[in-house]
Design a protein around this motif. Sequence first.
Motif, PDB file in Angstrom:
ATOM      1  N   MET A  60       0.791  -1.168   0.032  1.00 47.74           N
ATOM      2  CA  MET A  60      -0.176  -0.001  -0.009  1.00 47.74           C
ATOM      3  C   MET A  60       0.804   1.260   0.144  1.00 47.74           C
ATOM      4  O   MET A  60       0.446   2.237  -0.618  1.00 47.74           O
ATOM      5  CB  MET A  60      -0.949  -0.112   1.328  1.00 47.74           C
ATOM      6  CG  MET A  60      -2.195  -1.216   1.178  1.00 47.74           C
ATOM      7  SD  MET A  60      -3.316  -1.118   2.527  1.00 47.74           S
ATOM      8  CE  MET A  60      -2.430  -1.478   3.802  1.00 47.74           C
ATOM      9  N   TYR A  95       0.454   4.164  -2.469  1.00 52.31           N
ATOM     10  CA  TYR A  95       0.336   5.748  -2.320  1.00 52.31           C
ATOM     11  C   TYR A  95       1.568   6.457  -2.802  1.00 52.31           C
ATOM     12  O   TYR A  95       1.205   7.627  -3.613  1.00 52.31           O
ATOM     13  CB  TYR A  95       0.691   5.825  -0.334  1.00 52.31           C
ATOM     14  CG  TYR A  95      -0.684   5.753   0.336  1.00 52.31           C
ATOM     15  CD1 TYR A  95      -1.265   6.997   0.301  1.00 52.31           C
ATOM     16  CD2 TYR A  95      -1.136   4.566   0.720  1.00 52.31           C
ATOM     17  CE1 TYR A  95      -2.500   6.786   1.136  1.00 52.31           C
ATOM     18  CE2 TYR A  95      -2.356   4.604   1.439  1.00 52.31           C
ATOM     19  CZ  TYR A  95      -2.891   5.698   1.587  1.00 52.31           C
ATOM     20  OH  TYR A  95      -4.020   5.689   2.326  1.00 52.31           O
ATOM     21  N   ILE A 133      -6.518   6.724   6.057  1.00 49.60           N
ATOM     22  CA  ILE A 133      -7.262   5.863   5.354  1.00 49.60           C
ATOM     23  C   ILE A 133      -8.280   6.059   4.582  1.00 49.60           C
ATOM     24  O   ILE A 133      -8.528   5.637   3.248  1.00 49.60           O
ATOM     25  CB  ILE A 133      -7.920   4.829   6.550  1.00 49.60           C
ATOM     26  CG1 ILE A 133      -6.469   4.107   7.374  1.00 49.60           C
ATOM     27  CG2 ILE A 133      -8.400   3.664   5.896  1.00 49.60           C
ATOM     28  CD1 ILE A 133      -7.071   3.186   8.441  1.00 49.60           C
ATOM     29  N   MET A 142      -6.890   7.234   1.072  1.00 46.29           N
ATOM     30  CA  MET A 142      -6.101   6.325   0.279  1.00 46.29           C
ATOM     31  C   MET A 142      -6.840   6.124  -1.285  1.00 46.29           C
ATOM     32  O   MET A 142      -8.034   6.212  -1.289  1.00 46.29           O
ATOM     33  CB  MET A 142      -6.384   4.818   0.748  1.00 46.29           C
ATOM     34  CG  MET A 142      -5.899   3.673  -0.095  1.00 46.29           C
ATOM     35  SD  MET A 142      -6.305   1.892   0.614  1.00 46.29           S
ATOM     36  CE  MET A 142      -5.403   2.135   2.108  1.00 46.29           C
TER      37      MET A 142
END
Length: 398
Positions: free
Chosen positions: A136, A140, A282, A285
């Motif tokens: 992740m 990002y 979060i 995201m």
Amino acid sequence: MLIQALRVGSIGCGYVLFAGSYSAFLACSLDAVNMGGLPLLAVMGILTAPMVFLYAYFLRFLRHIVTPVVGGTVIMLVAMGLIPIGLDLWMGADSSLPSFGSGASYLTGTVTIVALMVLMITGNRVIRLWTPIIGMGVGYLTAWSFGLLELTHFHSAPLFGMPQGHWSGIAVDLDIKHLPLAAAFLMVALVSAIEGTGNIMLVQKVSERDFHKVRYDRVQGGLFCDGLVKLLAGVAGTTPNATYCDNIPLIEMTGVSSRRIGICGAAILLCAAFIPKIGGLILDMPPPVVGGVLVVIAAMLFYAGISLVQSSGMTFQKGLIMGFSLCAGLVADSGQFFPDLMPVYMKPLLENGVAVGGFSAFFLNTLIHVMPKPRRVLFRPGGYGGPDRTDESAGGKR
């Protein structure tokens, strides 16, 4: 999650299993709010708990019907439902945005998937432990390089804060007009219980080092906890919850299945409620990153579902149950099967692939279980004045 991991008495499965909102409850929850507001939603949520408790209690009598074949098929149906969601998020989620379907979104999702797959295939035990975070993180950074990362929620949220909200109460003025709504909630609760059975079977398989067969006492305990969570969610005035299988592939990915991880995870979620910055990060995201992660999770769920089915041995009948149920789930998810003939109030169930496919697997497995089994009758050589043979009329074979 904390109760699931701790297994307090006969409540909880003793494994790392998350719970959260269940999409199948969305339509009937909206109907409840429109009919009587949040108090009616609360009482409908409370009514779903007895359905799960009853299902869990009688599971010991259904263990020959709710088998790993049914559980594994439900897991694969969940994976099929995740793929369209993942692809939509991969493309950018919002068709009105310029980035929807762009090369930047495509590359961001692709890089996230490739990073996760390479780390899982080539990484050692330590690297695999951090695979979800690293994957992740790479997503990002890729989104940031293409200008897709907007930290709006992160910057606007305070570092510390108290959760805000109020209790709306519970409706007590129920009458006959609420029966169809209650029936819809109970049907979805049964679907979530069947799906929860598959989730608990699967987390048991991936968590135990020497897995031989499903322990139904753990499945029953997990379902009791699921019913308790639904009861608490109803009392709190929110939509009914259900167990998640999304974290189960992460257990295989990292190789970590200790109950201490579940306890620490519950503590982290509790602390995160008082640190809005974490929730903001979060929420920010990028959709292509979420889509890439969901595609990998769906791929691992397919493998896990097939492994769960094969754990009890693959036969023609089990393969037929699995294949037909998957097809039924695909047809339901399409929403194109005689849509004008389907009652509007039943569409939330009839257009839910997990519900239709899960009920199909449950029905077919029940049908096979109650069918009379073929019998073999052996005649001794020369006995009764005839040759050595089997009685074919009784279902025997030469």
